[in-house]
Design an enzyme around this catalytic site. Sequence first.
Site, PDB file in Angstrom:
ATOM      1  N   HIS A 135      27.218  87.345 135.676  1.00  0.00           N
ATOM      2  CA  HIS A 135      27.786  88.134 136.775  1.00  0.00           C
ATOM      3  C   HIS A 135      28.562  89.367 136.305  1.00  0.00           C
ATOM      4  CE1 HIS A 135      30.194  89.368 140.160  1.00  0.00           C
ATOM      5  NE2 HIS A 135      31.284  88.934 139.553  1.00  0.00           N
ATOM      6  N   HIS A 191      36.650  91.379 134.398  1.00  0.00           N
ATOM      7  CA  HIS A 191      37.344  91.407 135.690  1.00  0.00           C
ATOM      8  C   HIS A 191      37.658  90.027 136.285  1.00  0.00           C
ATOM      9  CE1 HIS A 191      33.320  91.149 137.679  1.00  0.00           C
ATOM     10  NE2 HIS A 191      34.008  90.568 138.637  1.00  0.00           N
ATOM     11  N   GLU A 204      41.627  85.251 136.434  1.00  0.00           N
ATOM     12  CA  GLU A 204      41.634  84.374 137.593  1.00  0.00           C
ATOM     13  C   GLU A 204      40.881  83.073 137.364  1.00  0.00           C
ATOM     14  OE1 GLU A 204      41.984  86.474 141.286  1.00  0.00           O
ATOM     15  OE2 GLU A 204      40.225  85.375 141.974  1.00  0.00           O
ATOM     16  N   ASP A 205      39.793  83.143 136.618  1.00  0.00           N
ATOM     17  CA  ASP A 205      38.903  81.977 136.523  1.00  0.00           C
ATOM     18  C   ASP A 205      38.932  81.258 135.177  1.00  0.00           C
ATOM     19  OD1 ASP A 205      38.149  82.631 139.038  1.00  0.00           O
ATOM     20  OD2 ASP A 205      36.275  83.611 138.481  1.00  0.00           O
ATOM     21  N   ASP A 228      31.355  94.896 141.444  1.00  0.00           N
ATOM     22  CA  ASP A 228      31.498  93.440 141.582  1.00  0.00           C
ATOM     23  C   ASP A 228      30.878  92.985 142.904  1.00  0.00           C
ATOM     24  OD1 ASP A 228      32.574  90.796 141.312  1.00  0.00           O
ATOM     25  OD2 ASP A 228      34.318  91.392 142.498  1.00  0.00           O
TER      26      ASP A 228
END
Length: 494
Positions: free
Chosen positions: A61, A85, A89-90, A151
């Site tokens: 991605h 990016h 967060e992940d 994105d």
Amino acid sequence: MTANIDNESLDIAKEQLWSEFVKYVDYLDQDGKDFVELAFYQMCDAHGLQRRKSGDFYILHPVRATITLCKIGLDKDTIAGCLLHDVPEDTEVTLAQIEKNFGREVAFLVSGVTKLGTVKYKGDQRYAENLRKMFVTMSQDLRVIFIKLADRLHNLETLEHLPREKQQRIALESLEIYAPIAERLGMGKLRGEIEDLVFPYLYPERYNEFIEMSALEINIRKEQVTSIIENLKVLLKKTHLSYENIHGRAKRYYSIYKKIVDREVDLEKMRDLVAIRIITNEVGECYEVLSMISREFEILPNSTKDYISHPKPNGYQSLHISVLDPATKVPFEIQIRTQHMHEFCEYGVAAHWAYKEGKSSKTQLLEPENLKWITELVELSEAKISDEEYLKKVKLDVFADRIFVLTPKNDVIDLKAGATVLDFAFMIHESIGSKAVMAKVNGNPVKLIHELQSGDMVEILTDKKQTPKPDWLNYVTTTQAAKKIRAILRKAGI
Ligand code: MN
């Protein structure tokens, strides 16, 4: 056991992905390439075995999103930022670690994208709050929105794997918020791609109907265009006109659909269903090619449009002319522009950004501070109004017409349509606005109340004895200029 197999296939996927990706960063210098290579592998390590809903490894991605930005030729920080990016967060890797390894710029871009977050469109009161944040971040650095758009584009490309309700929400948000932002930034290619991707999700029935109806028509036109292009090539050669490239391009589905619905145009009568583009090396050649075409072809009356000397509000430049196909008498639109204009038509502000990195000086830079609509959105973000009201205003503001005018130094100033010379003067600086007496627009003397058009070159003439008058409030249309004038009048006790 399974973990080992997974690790092996991740390694293979990683190497395949890198060998695909590395071709797109060829425009960077060696330092830049090393920098993004490091970002690539750290991103892969961070996401590890994570997978997308589609079953693909997650690492696919960020790479696919980044390729969109590589095609525009953006700088290494933006490329690294886009690769990373989703990392804070992940994954376990923190923003602080990104800052340590890649510097403050990259960390700022990543945190900007992260902050925009995953709040639900319309289903969540925090959405408006999030949008406010987004415009503030955008005003600090436009590259955040470039990453966000790239994105979003890849998420739309893989939307089929999400549950239906989520598809609807993401598609609607893309159409109502992201596509208009892309349009406003002059990024026509991205806007078109976003719209075409959401079309089947938002209006499935109309989409199917439309595809059936238009596919045949578009194919017929494509064949006709091929023969006109051959014809044009011969003529260009015969007249010794040089050009960079000539190609046919089918109009995007959603924009055809909108034109039919909004303007009630018949599909058969649409001249720009497939347009022909001639890309030249310099501006002079555009006009030479235009005059050759008007000599050699049967032309539709009043079809010539000069968007080179009068650019569209978002900065679009091109010459348009509609000719009749000699064989079938079907009208076609031909668009003539330079390579630089072409890049700007497709990538807008982002193309300027790429140029700024490389060639600098001569290009008209659209910095966030010159894009006044962003500043206004930020001001709106700070205003004390309800979230519902805010969303309504943002949509109005983002959709409302803008004009772009030039200073004598070729800086681009972005104003609301209807803005006057005096608005422009106050936009440049308060000291210029308050001392303005008249202006020259494209070399011709005009009064302060004169309404500006996109593409005007404006030079303000000042007099140090001049002071703002109460009736100046009737000369301006922007709230900023009015605010400044009122403050000066108040100070002077008027
Ligand atoms: Mn993402």
